[in-house]
Design a protein around this motif. Structure first.
Motif, PDB file in Angstrom:
ATOM      1  N   ASP A 116       0.912  -0.982   0.148  1.00 38.00           N
ATOM      2  CA  ASP A 116       0.058  -0.253   0.342  1.00 38.00           C
ATOM      3  C   ASP A 116       0.884   1.361  -0.288  1.00 38.00           C
ATOM      4  O   ASP A 116       1.396   1.384   1.199  1.00 38.00           O
ATOM      5  CB  ASP A 116      -0.828   0.155   1.301  1.00 38.00           C
ATOM      6  N   LEU A 117       0.597   1.900  -1.228  1.00 42.94           N
ATOM      7  CA  LEU A 117       1.912   2.700  -1.523  1.00 42.94           C
ATOM      8  C   LEU A 117       1.177   3.811  -1.776  1.00 42.94           C
ATOM      9  O   LEU A 117      -0.076   3.874  -2.464  1.00 42.94           O
ATOM     10  CB  LEU A 117       2.905   2.052  -2.465  1.00 42.94           C
ATOM     11  N   PRO A 118       2.288   5.292  -1.499  1.00 50.92           N
ATOM     12  CA  PRO A 118       1.015   6.520  -1.863  1.00 50.92           C
ATOM     13  C   PRO A 118       1.692   6.748  -2.545  1.00 50.92           C
ATOM     14  O   PRO A 118       2.663   6.342  -3.386  1.00 50.92           O
ATOM     15  CB  PRO A 118       1.696   7.914  -0.553  1.00 50.92           C
ATOM     16  N   TYR A 119       0.853   7.784  -3.665  1.00 50.20           N
ATOM     17  CA  TYR A 119       1.182   8.548  -4.853  1.00 50.20           C
ATOM     18  C   TYR A 119       0.474   9.449  -5.555  1.00 50.20           C
ATOM     19  O   TYR A 119      -0.984   9.674  -4.557  1.00 50.20           O
ATOM     20  CB  TYR A 119       0.645   6.983  -5.696  1.00 50.20           C
ATOM     21  N   GLY A 120       0.455  10.067  -6.360  1.00 47.71           N
ATOM     22  CA  GLY A 120      -0.105  11.542  -7.160  1.00 47.71           C
ATOM     23  C   GLY A 120       0.088  11.690  -8.630  1.00 47.71           C
ATOM     24  O   GLY A 120      -0.840  11.156  -8.948  1.00 47.71           O
ATOM     25  N   CYS A 121       1.089  11.979  -8.521  1.00 47.06           N
ATOM     26  CA  CYS A 121       1.136  12.041 -10.025  1.00 47.06           C
ATOM     27  C   CYS A 121       1.010  11.417 -11.379  1.00 47.06           C
ATOM     28  O   CYS A 121       0.359  11.233 -12.204  1.00 47.06           O
ATOM     29  CB  CYS A 121       1.766  13.772 -10.597  1.00 47.06           C
ATOM     30  N   CYS A 137       5.832  15.404  -9.078  1.00 45.13           N
ATOM     31  CA  CYS A 137       5.116  15.266  -7.611  1.00 45.13           C
ATOM     32  C   CYS A 137       5.598  14.750  -6.401  1.00 45.13           C
ATOM     33  O   CYS A 137       5.153  15.399  -4.617  1.00 45.13           O
ATOM     34  CB  CYS A 137       3.375  15.690  -7.493  1.00 45.13           C
ATOM     35  N   ILE A 138       6.963  13.626  -6.079  1.00 47.36           N
ATOM     36  CA  ILE A 138       7.047  13.336  -5.040  1.00 47.36           C
ATOM     37  C   ILE A 138       6.244  12.667  -4.025  1.00 47.36           C
ATOM     38  O   ILE A 138       6.947  12.384  -2.742  1.00 47.36           O
ATOM     39  CB  ILE A 138       8.580  14.112  -4.531  1.00 47.36           C
ATOM     40  N   THR A 139       5.250  12.763  -3.777  1.00 46.85           N
ATOM     41  CA  THR A 139       3.806  12.022  -3.233  1.00 46.85           C
ATOM     42  C   THR A 139       4.152  11.190  -2.872  1.00 46.85           C
ATOM     43  O   THR A 139       3.935   9.943  -1.804  1.00 46.85           O
ATOM     44  CB  THR A 139       2.569  12.127  -3.648  1.00 46.85           C
ATOM     45  N   VAL A 158       5.950   8.051   3.927  1.00 41.80           N
ATOM     46  CA  VAL A 158       6.518   9.730   4.842  1.00 41.80           C
ATOM     47  C   VAL A 158       7.091   9.257   5.581  1.00 41.80           C
ATOM     48  O   VAL A 158       7.898   9.852   6.413  1.00 41.80           O
ATOM     49  CB  VAL A 158       5.037   9.885   5.499  1.00 41.80           C
ATOM     50  N   ASP A 159       6.747   6.905   6.687  1.00 45.78           N
ATOM     51  CA  ASP A 159       8.170   7.257   7.433  1.00 45.78           C
ATOM     52  C   ASP A 159       9.502   7.413   6.789  1.00 45.78           C
ATOM     53  O   ASP A 159      10.272   7.666   8.001  1.00 45.78           O
ATOM     54  CB  ASP A 159       7.774   6.222   8.045  1.00 45.78           C
TER      55      ASP A 159
END
Lengths: 458, 126
Positions: free
Chosen positions: B38-43, B48-50, B95-96
């Motif tokens: 389960d990973l964060p993402y954006g663009c 965008c570095i999310t 984010v950790d």
């Protein structure tokens, strides 16, 4: 809640006949604000929160509904209606849908707020990849209705490079194409506002998505990666006709607002990094547009900073009677009210503190504030100003890292419209640090019946 | 001896940890998501570095990314939505792993060589 919708239904189209008419509308009872998980470490979608703003209600000052987006990572930011007072004469139109662009995902979510105003639902999605494919645009920001249709500013091309352009969407939320006929030599885009009676649109400059999305590097301002101009457009020809170069007085010119009075040529922009208000106007129809700096917030010394701390004036709003201008200083932590009866000579009439890095108001109504005043929305009668504290996920993480655990807050300020003045309302605070899925960050706020940043009169 | 491979083994060192065999030709965000990470993402295009993660061992090709500055790259950050492994890798994700990703730009300015690659001054020329 039915009040605003009923008022619209008894007339012809959406909104109000005039700004004066809008000021007599019933008080807002519901607020919509976007709330973010993007960039927070919580693997949940961003959502549209409904806040109860009816003082007579048992759930006053609480989030009463959450509409989650279908996936994570959108970064919901600004929002706009499908229709406003610009089609007040069109009985076939109604203000039924709120458009929520995702800055990072490029998706535009169209939300039905009419079927059940307290519990909005997702109507359709304008797919971000389809927007890129058909129009070569990414990084959506400002939504305005355009008579019966919609234009949305985008800050980048499909690869996230400046200048981007404007997406034209029809009333069925289908992509028509690019709105503008030319971007001229405009290097960057951001916000825009138009004043149809003068055939003018003014646009401002932030930066390319690839520059601002990862966060703020001060050195990139020196490398001209951030904007410092305003652009005057021939609205009917859909092309820029004049550039106002603001220089050091206008670093990062963000929000643009005209007077609500459709006959006026006066408008305002906040230069975020310079922390100045830029006033622009036209003396004679067809003549040059002029600008001047009317407010200059001095940088403040901070015990732990090697250089003075800029205010970061990231947003601005004009009251419906064009009497008061509201601006924030996100890093200093203050909200200000200026009497702009003479737009050339604003007079500071009110100031309150909410969070900020200067330590003036670390707590408001018993809630610890991470962040500073950032986005705000004013009631149509000018008496209630709702303020939220998050700017943009990556920028929040740089300047206010504690927002990750504390989340954002929404504060209400009572505004004295007779004598000027502001005070924080002690009965209202929405702590987004207490949300069921963990601390989220609230951003732009809107009211179901239209508000002080949504409507334009033809 | 270095050789081309179709797959590499990715070790996630935080968030419960795990080892996954992934396709060398595809972005790590896509392949790790398929393994249920389960990973964060954006663009999802490297802007965008999310989705930034910290690479603590191994190497990736992230030539498509345009978001990281040279200090973030020197601190090991990789943008998973465009990064493709070129060896076995160990990653800290989410984010950790972002302790050095975000910095107050006024308190901790970048040196000319630490800007984004397109505007950085090469070391020795500043």
């Amino acid at each position: 809640m039915a009040s605003a919708a009923d008022a619209e239904a008894t007339c012809c189209g959406p909104g109000y006949a005039s700004p004066d008419d809008a000021m007599t509308a019933p008080a807002e009872k519901l607020l919509y604000t976007v709330a973010l998980y993007t960039g927070t470490g919580i693997q949940k979608p961003d959502y549209l929160a409904t806040v109860d703003a009816d003082p007579e209600s048992s759930t006053y000052s609480k989030v009463i509904h959450r509409l989650e987006m279908p996936g994570i990572g959108d970064e919901l930011h600004h929002t706009g209606w499908n229709a406003c007072s610009s089609c007040h004469d069109d009985g076939s139109m109604s203000r039924n849908y709120l458009l929520l662009p995702g800055v990072r995902s490029n998706n535009i979510y169209v939300v039905d707020t009419a079927t059940d105003p307290k519990a909005p639902s997702l109507h359709t999605i304008i797919d971000g990849d389809e927007i890129k494919e058909k129009t070569n645009l990414s990084g959506p920001h400002t939504v305005h209705c355009l008579g019966s249709e919609i234009i949305i500013s985008f800050l980048g091309d499909a690869n996230g490079e400046a200048p981007g352009g404007y997406l034209h969407v029809n009333e069925d939320f289908e992509i028509v194409g690019r709105w503008e006929n030319s971007m001229g030599d405009i290097p960057y885009g951001y916000d825009f506002w138009y004043q149809p009676r003068h055939n003018v649109m003014i646009s401002s400059e932030w930066a390319a998505p690839n520059t601002f999305m990862p966060g703020f590097d001060l050195e990139e301002v020196g490398h001209l990666k951030y904007g410092r101009r305003l652009h005057v457009w021939d609205f009917e020809k859909r092309e820029p006709i004049q550039t106002m170069y603001l220089g050091e007085d206008g670093l990062l010119p963000l929000e643009v607002k005209f007077h609500h009075n459709p006959d006026s040529t006066h408008g305002f922009c906040c230069a975020a990094l310079s922390s100045n208000v830029i006033h622009f106007w036209q003396d004679d129809e067809g003549g040059e547009w002029k600008w001047e700096k009317t407010v200059d917030v001095e940088n403040e010394l901070h015990p732990e900073w090697p250089i003075p701390l800029p205010g970061v004036m990231s947003a601005l709003l004009v009251s419906m009677d064009d009497k008061y201008l509201y601006v924030n200083n996100w890093l200093h932590g203050d909200m200000r009210q200026y009497d702009i009866t003479d737009p050339h000579n604003p007079v500071l009439t009110g100031q309150v503190w909410i969070g900020g890095l200067l330590g003036k108001a670390p707590e408001v109504n018993g809630v610890e504030v991470a962040g500073g005043p950032q986005m705000f929305q004013l009631s149509l009668d000018g008496k209630r100003l709702y303020v939220t504290t998050s700017l943009f996920s990556t920028w929040d993480n740089q300047f206010y890292p504690e927002i990750r655990t504390k989340g954002g807050v929404m504060v209400m300020i009572d505004c004295d419209v007779e004598n000027g003045g502001m005070s924080i309302n002690e009965d209202f605070i929405v702590d987004f640090g207490q949300e069921p899925n963990g601390p989220s960050r609230c951003h732009e706020t809107r009211y179901p019946g239209g508000d002080c940043t949504s409507d334009i009169w033809l | 001896m270095a050789q081309l491979s179709d797959t590499w083994t990715i070790t996630i060192a935080n968030q419960g940890s795990g080892r996954f065999s992934v396709d060398a030709q595809r972005p790590l965000l896509d392949t790790l998501e398929e393994h249920g990470v389960d990973l964060p993402y954006g663009c999802r295009y490297g802007g965008c570095i999310t989705c930034a993660a910290k690479l603590t061992a191994g190497a990736v090709d992230q030539a498509e990314q345009v978001a990281l500055n040279n200090r973030q790259i020197a601190n090991g950050y990789v943008v998973l939505c465009v990064a493709r492994p070129t060896s076995d890798c160990t990653l800290e994700v989410g984010v950790d792993s972002h302790d050095k990703l975000y910095r107050n730009p006024f308190l901790d300015p970048l040196e000319p060589h630490e800007l984004k690659p397109d505007i950085a001054t090469p070391i020795g020329e500043s």
